[in-house]
Design a protein around this motif. Structure first.
Motif, mmCIF file in Angstrom:
data_model
loop_
_atom_site.group_PDB
_atom_site.id
_atom_site.type_symbol
_atom_site.label_atom_id
_atom_site.label_comp_id
_atom_site.label_asym_id
_atom_site.label_seq_id
_atom_site.Cartn_x
_atom_site.Cartn_y
_atom_site.Cartn_z
ATOM 1 N N PRO A 114 -7.609 1.867 9.363
ATOM 2 C CA PRO A 114 -7.437 0.654 8.547
ATOM 3 C C PRO A 114 -7.996 0.878 7.143
ATOM 4 C CG PRO A 114 -8.750 0.204 10.530
ATOM 5 C CD PRO A 114 -8.500 1.665 10.488
ATOM 6 N N VAL A 115 -7.447 0.152 6.179
ATOM 7 C CA VAL A 115 -7.925 0.169 4.802
ATOM 8 C C VAL A 115 -8.486 -1.224 4.520
ATOM 9 C CG1 VAL A 115 -7.316 0.486 2.372
ATOM 10 C CG2 VAL A 115 -6.194 1.883 4.137
ATOM 11 N N GLU A 116 -9.805 -1.307 4.496
ATOM 12 C CA GLU A 116 -10.497 -2.589 4.289
ATOM 13 C C GLU A 116 -10.609 -2.866 2.795
ATOM 14 O OE1 GLU A 116 -14.895 -4.567 5.126
ATOM 15 O OE2 GLU A 116 -14.365 -2.691 6.111
ATOM 16 N N ILE A 117 -10.006 -3.976 2.353
ATOM 17 C CA ILE A 117 -9.948 -4.326 0.935
ATOM 18 C C ILE A 117 -10.956 -5.433 0.613
ATOM 19 C CG2 ILE A 117 -8.472 -5.202 -0.927
ATOM 20 C CD1 ILE A 117 -7.447 -2.548 0.066
ATOM 21 N N HIS A 118 -11.672 -5.236 -0.502
ATOM 22 C CA HIS A 118 -12.566 -6.258 -1.053
ATOM 23 C C HIS A 118 -12.253 -6.399 -2.532
ATOM 24 C CE1 HIS A 118 -15.330 -6.613 2.387
ATOM 25 N NE2 HIS A 118 -14.997 -5.353 2.600
ATOM 26 N N GLY A 119 -12.511 -7.572 -3.064
ATOM 27 C CA GLY A 119 -12.292 -7.798 -4.486
ATOM 28 C C GLY A 119 -10.873 -8.245 -4.766
ATOM 29 N N GLY A 120 -10.434 -7.999 -5.971
ATOM 30 C CA GLY A 120 -9.102 -8.381 -6.378
ATOM 31 C C GLY A 120 -8.915 -8.114 -7.850
ATOM 32 N N PHE A 121 -7.716 -8.401 -8.322
ATOM 33 C CA PHE A 121 -7.414 -8.194 -9.733
ATOM 34 C C PHE A 121 -6.142 -8.955 -10.076
ATOM 35 C CE2 PHE A 121 -5.659 -5.913 -13.378
ATOM 36 C CZ PHE A 121 -6.749 -5.996 -14.229
ATOM 37 N N ALA A 122 -6.043 -9.384 -11.309
ATOM 38 C CA ALA A 122 -4.847 -10.073 -11.827
ATOM 39 C C ALA A 122 -4.455 -11.254 -10.931
ATOM 40 C CB ALA A 122 -3.685 -9.094 -11.989
ATOM 41 N N ALA A 123 -5.408 -12.106 -10.622
ATOM 42 C CA ALA A 123 -5.209 -13.324 -9.836
ATOM 43 C C ALA A 123 -4.795 -13.053 -8.394
ATOM 44 C CB ALA A 123 -4.218 -14.269 -10.515
ATOM 45 N N GLN A 124 -4.941 -11.822 -7.921
ATOM 46 C CA GLN A 124 -4.640 -11.485 -6.526
ATOM 47 C C GLN A 124 -5.956 -11.239 -5.800
ATOM 48 O OE1 GLN A 124 -1.530 -11.691 -5.407
ATOM 49 N NE2 GLN A 124 -0.824 -12.144 -7.467
#
Length: 172
Positions: free
Chosen positions: A39-49
């Motif tokens: 799995p690729v665990e994502i945190h944060g965001g960018f450009a309103a995503q």
């Protein structure tokens, strides 16, 4: 720690590699065999995503909440599985000691104006194996290419494993 000015094909990028946590069994072959199934665990965001929206665009992308909702209650939580961990566009990064923990201690990190932070790690459960840091020019950031950005981060992580002191890099 290595500094790679080439940026793995992205103009204006530099990458820092941290591999001091790799152990004898953390070979390139071991992690190459797992890289495209973890799995690729994502945190944060960018450009309103946010992280959930970004995870939906990434092969094997997930968040702790999405991962838990997709599995029966007694199943292994995300933080106990081998995985790629991505902190994207955030001004916060876990301390090395807590990087792969369920509730990491966050520290503030700077970002240059016009740059997006991309922090990536291989976690073996709660153990940090290697991590990389990159700042990408924000004008190169295209939301539809987030999958390719994560793939490049995975390549940098495998490079970090291959250059780990005391760990064989090929054929093991």
């Amino acid at each position: 720690m290595l500094w790679l000015p080439l940026g793995f094909g992205l103009a204006g990028c530099t990458t820092t590699v941290h591999n001091r946590w790799a152990m004898e069994g953390d070979t390139l072959r071991h992690w190459q065999l797992q890289m495209h199934t973890m799995p690729v665990e994502i945190h944060g965001g960018f450009a309103a995503q946010d992280a959930t929206a970004i995870a939906a665009e990434v092969a094997r992308g997930t968040t702790p909440e999405v991962y838990a909702a997709q599995r029966p209650a007694p199943d292994t939580p995300l933080q106990k599985t081998p995985r790629v961990l991505i902190y994207l566009g955030t001004g916060y990064l876990p301390s090395d000691e807590t990087y792969c923990q369920p509730k990491p201690k966050l520290r503030t990190v700077g970002s240059q104006v016009g740059k997006v932070n991309i922090f990536a790690a291989i976690c073996d459960g709660s153990r940090l194996v290697v991590r990389t840091e990159q700042q990408q020019p924000s004008d190169q950031w295209v939301y539809s290419q987030v999958g390719a950005i994560v793939e490049k981060a995975e390549e940098r992580l495998l490079y970090a494993v291959s250059t780990s002191p005391g760990t064989p890099s090929m054929g093991q």
